[in-house]
Each structure stands twice: as structure tokens, then as C-alpha cells.
Design an enzyme around this catalytic site. Structure first.
Site, PDB file in Angstrom:
ATOM      1  NE  ARG A   1      -8.513  -4.761 -86.571  1.00 56.12           N
ATOM      2  CZ  ARG A   1      -8.450  -3.735 -87.177  1.00 56.12           C
ATOM      3  NH1 ARG A   1      -7.307  -3.063 -87.629  1.00 56.12           N
ATOM      4  NH2 ARG A   1      -9.715  -3.126 -87.991  1.00 56.12           N
TER       5      ARG A   1
ATOM      6  CG  ASP B   1      -7.936  -0.828 -85.220  1.00 54.37           C
ATOM      7  OD1 ASP B   1      -7.101  -0.403 -86.089  1.00 54.37           O
ATOM      8  OD2 ASP B   1      -7.458  -1.633 -84.449  1.00 54.37           O
TER       9      ASP B   1
ATOM     10  CG  HIS C   1      -4.334   3.436 -87.239  1.00 53.61           C
ATOM     11  ND1 HIS C   1      -3.038   2.839 -87.386  1.00 53.61           N
ATOM     12  CD2 HIS C   1      -4.944   2.219 -87.103  1.00 53.61           C
ATOM     13  CE1 HIS C   1      -2.909   1.800 -87.479  1.00 53.61           C
ATOM     14  NE2 HIS C   1      -4.181   1.085 -87.266  1.00 53.61           N
TER      15      HIS C   1
ATOM     16  CG  HIS D   1      -2.492   0.201 -83.404  1.00 50.71           C
ATOM     17  ND1 HIS D   1      -3.952   0.543 -82.743  1.00 50.71           N
ATOM     18  CD2 HIS D   1      -2.901  -0.395 -84.345  1.00 50.71           C
ATOM     19  CE1 HIS D   1      -4.735   0.005 -83.682  1.00 50.71           C
ATOM     20  NE2 HIS D   1      -4.262  -0.488 -84.714  1.00 50.71           N
TER      21      HIS D   1
END
Length: 277
Positions: free
Chosen positions: A268, A99, A97, A253
Site C-alpha cells: 500500500r 486509514d 476503518h 474499508h
């Protein structure tokens, strides 16, 4: 002082030393990190313990920060979201995916800090979207040119998993209202380097808008498979206090979910970008 930047894979990825990320960045280090990110697409740092405020400050050198509509965040630093296997359903991370690609202006990048990692397992892979695009045949590149695709939050965050309780349902419905599906080019041009890269991903891309469903699904399956071949990827084995900083515009990623019942906690900070073109 110059940073030491060591590439770790031909397609993407470099390890960086010579900087303390918990401190404010000098203008020189900021410039070097920005250039290294453009050159290598994902940067890795060992032994960089970051408090949430320091992590948010580091990410904010590169743009405005995003507050995630679904995941919990650090109460005193809401721009830092929490990925904790004891608190979150993280199956949406265990697939390729990019983000928040469902946003009108998807993420420029993200700074990920490892707070607790299992003694083995739990690696993360990144894939270079530009290397994958370069590896396509010229006829396929011509076919993709001008096509757009729909990206939908609900594909990775389905109601059945993220709206179980009344509180979750209220938050989920608000997230969908604030984040309707978006359309982006299938082939994106990096706004700084000018490199072209595939901008579809298994996590959020639902269809190619200009093609019938059968043809669009076949093209998406092909691109998902092609873009994540080993030669376009790098794999990182986490240690506590590692930091990864990646360019979300030109990578995707995959967080490998192979370590249960061991616990994994990551923080994150996500940097907002611009509208893909």
C-alpha cells in the site's frame, strides 16, 4: 485516450480499464482518474502488476506520500508498506476503518496492490461515508453538526500486540510520541466536491468530545452500525496484480480475515491529505 469506467455499485465503486498503471500517467489520464475517484470514491483495476517504485510514482501524482509508523515497508521504497499475514498482525484491518485517521492531516487516499492472494476469501469491502450521511435523518444530522471526535493510533495498534519485543516497544513508543490523538469533525466536508460524510470509524475513533461518555459511546455505536449497512458498500474479490485506489476522505474499508492459514500479501502507498473540516 479515454478510460473505460464501469460503475459496480450504486453507492460507490467502479472498474477502470484502458490505462497501464506501471507507466507514467499522461495529463489526460491523470485528470480522468482524479475525476473518476471523485465520482466513484473507489476505483478497481485488473491485471496491473506494479513494482514498488511504479506504485509510489502512481500514488505521488495525487499528493505527498506517508511512511507508516508501525507497519514494515519495502526497504528500497519506504513509502510502500507491506501487509503480509506471515509478517504482520493484521487484525486491525479486519474491522471498519479509515486509514491513519489519527493523523492531524489524515490520508487523502491509498493505492493498494495485490501481490499474493488466497484462491478464495480475503475480500475487501468499502463503504461510502457520504451515502451513509445522506441516509441519516435530518434531526440526527443537526445533532452531529459541530461535534468532534478523538482518533487514537493505540485503538487499532495496542501495546499488547505491537510492543512485544524490545525493538517493537521502541518503535511503538516513538510512533505514539510522533502521532498523538487528533480531533476531527464527526461530519467531514470533502474539500473538492463539498459533499458531507461521516468521519468516525471503529478502527481509530475513541470518543465524541462534546458529549458525556455514555451518550458519546451510544452515538458512535449507532454511526458505526449505520455507516456500514450493505446498501452503502461495495465488495471486491481480489486477483493477483489487482489494484484498488480509494478516496480515504469519504470512505472506510474492511479487509475480511477469513482465509487463514493461507497467505495474503498486499502493498500500500498512502497519500497524505489535509486537515478535515
Amino acid at each position: 485516450m479515454s478510460l473505460q469506467i464501469t460503475p459496480i455499485s450504486p453507492a460507490l465503486g467502479a472498474r477502470v480499464t484502458g490505462v497501464d498503471l506501471s507507466l507514467p500517467l499522461s495529463a489526460d489520464h491523470h485528470q480522468q482518474l482524479h475525476q473518476a475517484l471523485l465520482d466513484h470514491q473507489v476505483l478497481f483495476f485488473r491485471n496491473q502488476p506494479l513494482q514498488p517504485a511504479s506504485q509510489a510514482r502512481l500514488a505521488a501524482y495525487f499528493g505527498d506520500l506517508h511512511i507508516h509508523p508501525i507497519y514494515p515497508n519495502v526497504p528500497e521504497q519506504p513509502e510502500v508498506l507491506i501487509l503480509d499475514t506471515e509478517r504482520n498482525d493484521l487484525r486491525d484491518n479486519a474491522l471498519w476503518h479509515s486509514d491513519v485517521s489519527f493523523l492531524k492531516t489524515p490520508a487523502l487516499g491509498a493505492v493498494l496492490s495485490a501481490k499474493q492472494v488466497p484462491p478464495y476469501g480475503g475480500d475487501t469491502l468499502w463503504a461510502s461515508s457520504s451515502a451513509a450521511y445522506d441516509g441519516l435523518s435530518e434531526p440526527l444530522k443537526r445533532l452531529l453538526d459541530g461535534l468532534t471526535a478523538t482518533h487514537d493510533l493505540s485503538k487499532s495498534f495496542p501495546e499488547s500486540r505491537f510492543a512485544v519485543t524490545d525493538e517493537e516497544r521502541s518503535r511503538f513508543e516513538e510512533a505514539k510520541r510522533r502521532n498523538p490523538p487528533s480531533s476531527h469533525p464527526v461530519v467531514r466536508t470533502h474539500p473538492v466536491t463539498g459533499r458531507k460524510g461521516l468521519f468516525v470509524n471503529e478502527g481509530f475513533t475513541t470518543r465524541i468530545n462534546e458529549l458525556p461518555e455514555l451518550e458519546g459511546d451510544a452515538i458512535l455505536r449507532l454511526l458505526f452500525s449505520h455507516a456500514t449497512q450493505p446498501q452503502y458498500t461495495v465488495r471486491w474479490q481480489w486477483q493477483k496484480d489487482d489494484v484498488a485506489f480509494w478516496d480515504n476522505r469519504i470512505t472506510q474499508h474492511f479487509a475480511i480475515d477469513d482465509y487463514r492459514p493461507q497467505r495474503r500479501i498486499m502493498h500500500r502507498a498512502t497519500i497524505l491529505g489535509d486537515a478535515p473540516f
